[in-house]
Design a protein around this motif. Structure first.
Motif, PDB file in Angstrom:
ATOM      1  N   LEU A 206      54.032  43.752  78.260  1.00  0.00           N
ATOM      2  CA  LEU A 206      54.007  43.898  79.728  1.00  0.00           C
ATOM      3  C   LEU A 206      53.166  42.790  80.372  1.00  0.00           C
ATOM      4  O   LEU A 206      53.523  42.243  81.423  1.00  0.00           O
ATOM      5  N   MET A 207      52.060  42.452  79.707  1.00  0.00           N
ATOM      6  CA  MET A 207      51.207  41.364  80.236  1.00  0.00           C
ATOM      7  C   MET A 207      51.984  40.038  80.210  1.00  0.00           C
ATOM      8  O   MET A 207      51.861  39.219  81.120  1.00  0.00           O
ATOM      9  N   ASP A 208      52.806  39.875  79.174  1.00  0.00           N
ATOM     10  CA  ASP A 208      53.623  38.646  79.090  1.00  0.00           C
ATOM     11  C   ASP A 208      54.674  38.622  80.205  1.00  0.00           C
ATOM     12  O   ASP A 208      54.944  37.578  80.789  1.00  0.00           O
ATOM     13  N   GLN A 209      55.230  39.791  80.485  1.00  0.00           N
ATOM     14  CA  GLN A 209      56.248  39.863  81.558  1.00  0.00           C
ATOM     15  C   GLN A 209      55.638  39.665  82.940  1.00  0.00           C
ATOM     16  O   GLN A 209      56.315  39.288  83.886  1.00  0.00           O
ATOM     17  N   HIS A 210      54.335  40.004  83.067  1.00  0.00           N
ATOM     18  CA  HIS A 210      53.647  39.889  84.369  1.00  0.00           C
ATOM     19  C   HIS A 210      52.390  39.026  84.196  1.00  0.00           C
ATOM     20  O   HIS A 210      51.266  39.539  84.250  1.00  0.00           O
ATOM     21  N   PRO A 211      52.569  37.737  84.013  1.00  0.00           N
ATOM     22  CA  PRO A 211      51.403  36.874  83.752  1.00  0.00           C
ATOM     23  C   PRO A 211      50.422  36.824  84.926  1.00  0.00           C
ATOM     24  O   PRO A 211      49.268  36.438  84.742  1.00  0.00           O
ATOM     25  N   ASP A 212      50.869  37.234  86.114  1.00  0.00           N
ATOM     26  CA  ASP A 212      49.980  37.241  87.290  1.00  0.00           C
ATOM     27  C   ASP A 212      49.194  38.554  87.393  1.00  0.00           C
ATOM     28  O   ASP A 212      48.443  38.765  88.353  1.00  0.00           O
ATOM     29  N   SER A 213      49.341  39.456  86.417  1.00  0.00           N
ATOM     30  CA  SER A 213      48.664  40.761  86.523  1.00  0.00           C
ATOM     31  C   SER A 213      47.326  40.754  85.793  1.00  0.00           C
ATOM     32  O   SER A 213      47.062  39.891  84.954  1.00  0.00           O
ATOM     33  N   GLU A 214      46.494  41.745  86.125  1.00  0.00           N
ATOM     34  CA  GLU A 214      45.267  41.984  85.355  1.00  0.00           C
ATOM     35  C   GLU A 214      45.435  43.325  84.652  1.00  0.00           C
ATOM     36  O   GLU A 214      46.020  44.264  85.224  1.00  0.00           O
ATOM     37  N   PHE A 215      44.917  43.403  83.430  1.00  0.00           N
ATOM     38  CA  PHE A 215      45.005  44.658  82.689  1.00  0.00           C
ATOM     39  C   PHE A 215      43.647  45.355  82.742  1.00  0.00           C
ATOM     40  O   PHE A 215      42.633  44.778  82.338  1.00  0.00           O
ATOM     41  N   PHE A 250      48.311  44.979  88.869  1.00  0.00           N
ATOM     42  CA  PHE A 250      47.432  45.518  87.816  1.00  0.00           C
ATOM     43  C   PHE A 250      48.220  46.424  86.867  1.00  0.00           C
ATOM     44  O   PHE A 250      49.033  47.236  87.324  1.00  0.00           O
ATOM     45  N   ILE A 251      47.950  46.266  85.584  1.00  0.00           N
ATOM     46  CA  ILE A 251      48.466  47.215  84.588  1.00  0.00           C
ATOM     47  C   ILE A 251      47.303  48.173  84.319  1.00  0.00           C
ATOM     48  O   ILE A 251      46.193  47.722  83.976  1.00  0.00           O
ATOM     49  N   VAL A 252      47.538  49.460  84.519  1.00  0.00           N
ATOM     50  CA  VAL A 252      46.421  50.415  84.543  1.00  0.00           C
ATOM     51  C   VAL A 252      46.488  51.398  83.368  1.00  0.00           C
ATOM     52  O   VAL A 252      47.422  52.200  83.274  1.00  0.00           O
ATOM     53  N   ALA A 253      45.472  51.348  82.496  1.00  0.00           N
ATOM     54  CA  ALA A 253      45.431  52.264  81.352  1.00  0.00           C
ATOM     55  C   ALA A 253      44.440  53.388  81.619  1.00  0.00           C
ATOM     56  O   ALA A 253      43.302  53.381  81.121  1.00  0.00           O
ATOM     57  N   THR A 254      44.868  54.320  82.440  1.00  0.00           N
ATOM     58  CA  THR A 254      44.163  55.592  82.596  1.00  0.00           C
ATOM     59  C   THR A 254      45.149  56.564  83.219  1.00  0.00           C
ATOM     60  O   THR A 254      46.274  56.187  83.577  1.00  0.00           O
ATOM     61  N   GLU A 255      44.747  57.811  83.339  1.00  0.00           N
ATOM     62  CA  GLU A 255      45.653  58.858  83.811  1.00  0.00           C
ATOM     63  C   GLU A 255      46.290  58.460  85.148  1.00  0.00           C
ATOM     64  O   GLU A 255      45.637  57.882  86.018  1.00  0.00           O
ATOM     65  N   SER A 256      47.572  58.800  85.297  1.00  0.00           N
ATOM     66  CA  SER A 256      48.358  58.293  86.433  1.00  0.00           C
ATOM     67  C   SER A 256      47.866  58.759  87.803  1.00  0.00           C
ATOM     68  O   SER A 256      48.163  58.124  88.814  1.00  0.00           O
ATOM     69  N   GLY A 257      47.120  59.860  87.860  1.00  0.00           N
ATOM     70  CA  GLY A 257      46.645  60.383  89.155  1.00  0.00           C
ATOM     71  C   GLY A 257      45.877  59.350  89.980  1.00  0.00           C
ATOM     72  O   GLY A 257      45.985  59.302  91.202  1.00  0.00           O
ATOM     73  N   ILE A 258      45.147  58.491  89.302  1.00  0.00           N
ATOM     74  CA  ILE A 258      44.316  57.507  90.001  1.00  0.00           C
ATOM     75  C   ILE A 258      45.165  56.499  90.784  1.00  0.00           C
ATOM     76  O   ILE A 258      44.705  55.919  91.776  1.00  0.00           O
ATOM     77  N   LEU A 259      46.428  56.325  90.375  1.00  0.00           N
ATOM     78  CA  LEU A 259      47.284  55.349  91.069  1.00  0.00           C
ATOM     79  C   LEU A 259      47.462  55.726  92.542  1.00  0.00           C
ATOM     80  O   LEU A 259      47.626  54.859  93.401  1.00  0.00           O
TER      81      LEU A 259
END
Ligand code: 13P
Ligand code: SF4
Length: 330
Positions: A206-215, A250-259
């Motif tokens: 996913l990071m490769d597909q979105h090089p402008d994102s932050e993880f 942003f690619i977000v690795a935590t529970e979806s509620g925070i989105l």
């Protein structure tokens, strides 16, 4: 007698299992009940968006404990998971603390049964016990200090380097703190069922597909996932990071509620939930948090059930390390 009926329903189902008419305007009723009973609704970032929007105060585990300590409401309705309601009760023994559904547990809290943990503690004589707030009152009572993901690093570092430490119950958070501080805390083998499922391989794709994102990732994630993160923090820290960052994806690795809060604060930014190992499991949702519904919240306020009740001597013991944490967090 009537109260007894609802207590029986709670004993059977874990919540007041009563049909709610579709004609009832739940938001209006909840607001009315809240005002007439002088109740406050405290909600965690992981609950569903509609429940976040009706909470009087929304926050991460630390902010919610701080808020619970200060409230002058007569009733605290805690919309989160059981250990959070329990913490609010420990801080407010004289107040009524209710939750929408007693079944809303936590895989981390459940990973540490008190009997086994006592044996573990006894096998590590001379160690101080630092416990993540995601644990039962019994584990808190066996701990020297409680931490949350917001203050864990600071509190661990408040102990002298030579002091042997146990960290429980989250091995991932403990491992992360060990790696940053160079400590060798003994870790209890527990994990969060949401955060341990993120797939490193899929995240890198996913990071490769979105090089402008932050993880960005919550420290309950596993070490390989944390190693590729641009930023690691508690839910509150993640929220303020995305708001301040100049990045717009942003690619977000935590529970979806925070989105929901991330999008509310940053309507022009893009948030992509990090993928899990199993794409069919809906793993980004904490199934415990999502047991909270508008209907259950309404019924809990109406009947003041299910109530969190604790043995007074357990409560007093569990309070000491929580107060220590709140003091160290100032
Ligand atoms: P925080 O609220 O400290 O970010 O922790 C997240 C969590 O998993 C709560 O259960
Ligand atoms: Fe527990 Fe994980 Fe759910 Fe948080 S997200 S309540 S740590 S199971």
């Amino acid at each position: 007698m009537v109260e007894n009926k609802y207590r029986q329903l709670v004993l059977k189902h874990g919540f007041v299992n009563e049909p709610v008419s579709v004609d009832i305007d739940l938001l209006k009723e909840i607001n009315f009940l809240k005002r007439s009973k002088n109740a406050v609704i405290l909600g965690h970032y992981y609950i569903s968006p509609e429940l976040q929007d009706i909470s009087d105060f929304l926050g991460d585990s630390l902010a919610l404990a701080q808020k619970a300590q200060k409230t002058d409401a007569d009733i605290i309705l805690f919309v989160g998971v059981h250990f959070m309601g329990e913490t609010a009760k420990i801080l407010n023994p004289g107040k009524k603390v209710i939750v929408p559904d007693l079944n809303a547990g936590c895989s981390l809290a459940e990973s540490a049964p008190a009997g086994a943990f006592l044996t573990f503690k006894n096998n590590h004589a001379g160690h101080k016990v630092i416990s993540y707030i995601n644990c039962s009152a019994e584990i808190k009572a066996l701990s020297d200090v409680i931490v949350t993901s917001s203050n864990a690093m600071k509190i661990v570092e408040s102990f002298p380097k030579q002091q042997p430490l146990i960290f429980a119950p989250d091995k991932n958070l403990g491992n992360y703190i060990n790696s940053v501080t160079g400590r060798e805390m003994v870790l209890w083998d527990g994990a969060c069922m949401v955060h341990e499922k993120y797939s490193l391989e899929k995240i890198i794709d996913l990071m490769d597909q979105h090089p402008d994102s932050e993880f960005i990732a919550h420290p309950e994630c596993t070490q390989p996932v944390l190693m590729v993160a641009n930023f690691i923090g508690s839910t509150t820290a993640l929220l303020s990071y995305v708001t301040k960052s100049i990045a717009s994806k942003f690619i977000v690795a935590t529970e979806s509620g925070i989105l929901h809060q991330m999008l509310k604060a940053n309507p022009d930014k893009i948030f992509i939930p990090a993928p899990s190992t199993d794409s069919t499991c809906g793993c980004n949702d904490c199934s415990f948090m999502k047991l909270n519904t508008l209907q259950k919240l309404y019924l809990a306020l109406k009947y003041e059930q299910p109530e969190i009740l604790l043995d007074p001597s357990l409560l007093e013991k569990a309070k000491i390390p929580i107060l220590r944490m709140l003091e160290l967090s100032k």
